[in-house]
Design an enzyme around this catalytic site. Sequence first.
Site, PDB file in Angstrom:
ATOM      1  N   TYR A 131      47.193  40.681  40.988  1.00  0.00           N
ATOM      2  CA  TYR A 131      48.017  39.842  41.875  1.00  0.00           C
ATOM      3  C   TYR A 131      47.464  38.419  41.866  1.00  0.00           C
ATOM      4  O   TYR A 131      46.425  38.142  42.462  1.00  0.00           O
ATOM      5  CB  TYR A 131      47.982  40.431  43.277  1.00  0.00           C
ATOM      6  CG  TYR A 131      48.794  39.723  44.332  1.00  0.00           C
ATOM      7  CD1 TYR A 131      49.989  40.265  44.795  1.00  0.00           C
ATOM      8  CD2 TYR A 131      48.353  38.534  44.912  1.00  0.00           C
ATOM      9  CE1 TYR A 131      50.722  39.639  45.800  1.00  0.00           C
ATOM     10  CE2 TYR A 131      49.083  37.904  45.899  1.00  0.00           C
ATOM     11  CZ  TYR A 131      50.268  38.459  46.343  1.00  0.00           C
ATOM     12  OH  TYR A 131      50.990  37.828  47.328  1.00  0.00           O
ATOM     13  N   LYS A 159      50.564  39.471  37.471  1.00  0.00           N
ATOM     14  CA  LYS A 159      51.655  38.928  38.281  1.00  0.00           C
ATOM     15  C   LYS A 159      51.376  37.448  38.516  1.00  0.00           C
ATOM     16  O   LYS A 159      50.451  37.086  39.239  1.00  0.00           O
ATOM     17  CB  LYS A 159      51.724  39.687  39.608  1.00  0.00           C
ATOM     18  CG  LYS A 159      52.708  39.191  40.640  1.00  0.00           C
ATOM     19  CD  LYS A 159      52.590  40.072  41.882  1.00  0.00           C
ATOM     20  CE  LYS A 159      53.541  39.684  42.999  1.00  0.00           C
ATOM     21  NZ  LYS A 159      53.139  38.442  43.689  1.00  0.00           N
TER      22      LYS A 159
END
Length: 297
Positions: A131, A159
């Site tokens: 993330y 991501k």
Amino acid sequence: MFTGLSAFPLSPLGHDGIDEPAFIGLMARLVAARVDSICALGSTGNYAYLRADQRRRITQLAVAHAGDIPVVIGIGALTTDDVLAYAEHAQHAGADGLLLPPMSYQPLQAEEVFALYESVSRMVDIPICVYDNPTTTHFEFSDELHAAIARLPNIGSIKIPGVPADHDAATNRVKDLKARLPSGVTVGVSGDAFAARGLNAGCDAWYSVVGGLFPEAAQAITQAARAGQAGLATKRCDALSPLWQLYGRHGGSLRVIATAAEQLGLVSPECLPRPLQTLDDAGRRALADVLETLALN
């Protein structure tokens, strides 16, 4: 698994904690829309504000109500020990993947972030999505750090927080990052307004907030991009620009999406964990007009 549309639902609260019927209802919308994966306890799922027992319950509910759609569980926490405990629970509960942000109070250093991912990746048997969102974590990944983490076992995706506005620059950005990663590690775009831009530039996935509440609208963008219809994907994404503008006006997507869910009767009022609040009266009126104009329901 980390391809296509990954929908991030809310973790709605009620007077007694998690509003389980509301969460199950949100899950049902995602299953009906056949999203490619469901990520519970992402930023939209308010993982950072929930108690451990609430997070474990959301994990159980997500796995139980996802049908055959893969479930990714956010496991971010301030300490590595807590992250490992959440990872172990998610894996044992039947999650298909994990979403791991480098969450911190003190600013993290690159070697500390690498050590976090190393600890988790060597403990689990399911893939991890890295993330990267400096707006919420206040940590900025370098491409070198992405590449080093991606070489660890069980890393499945990166991501990223958007791409440049220029198509050629966006394409080069995604291409350059992918060139650093091992084969099989995908790159996914986040930031709803960047969806078509990222997918058209070669991102494999869209990690989507709006997809967690309005999956059909998000699917329409994703499917157009995956079919090579870049212009149609852009048109469909741009059509939602009034919603993206509300995101910018209200400090991000969370308050807007939570208020929309309230207005549609999908969650109870005051569904966010305090001190977070949904929109004020003026914001609600503006949002209601946007939802009606865009036929989002």
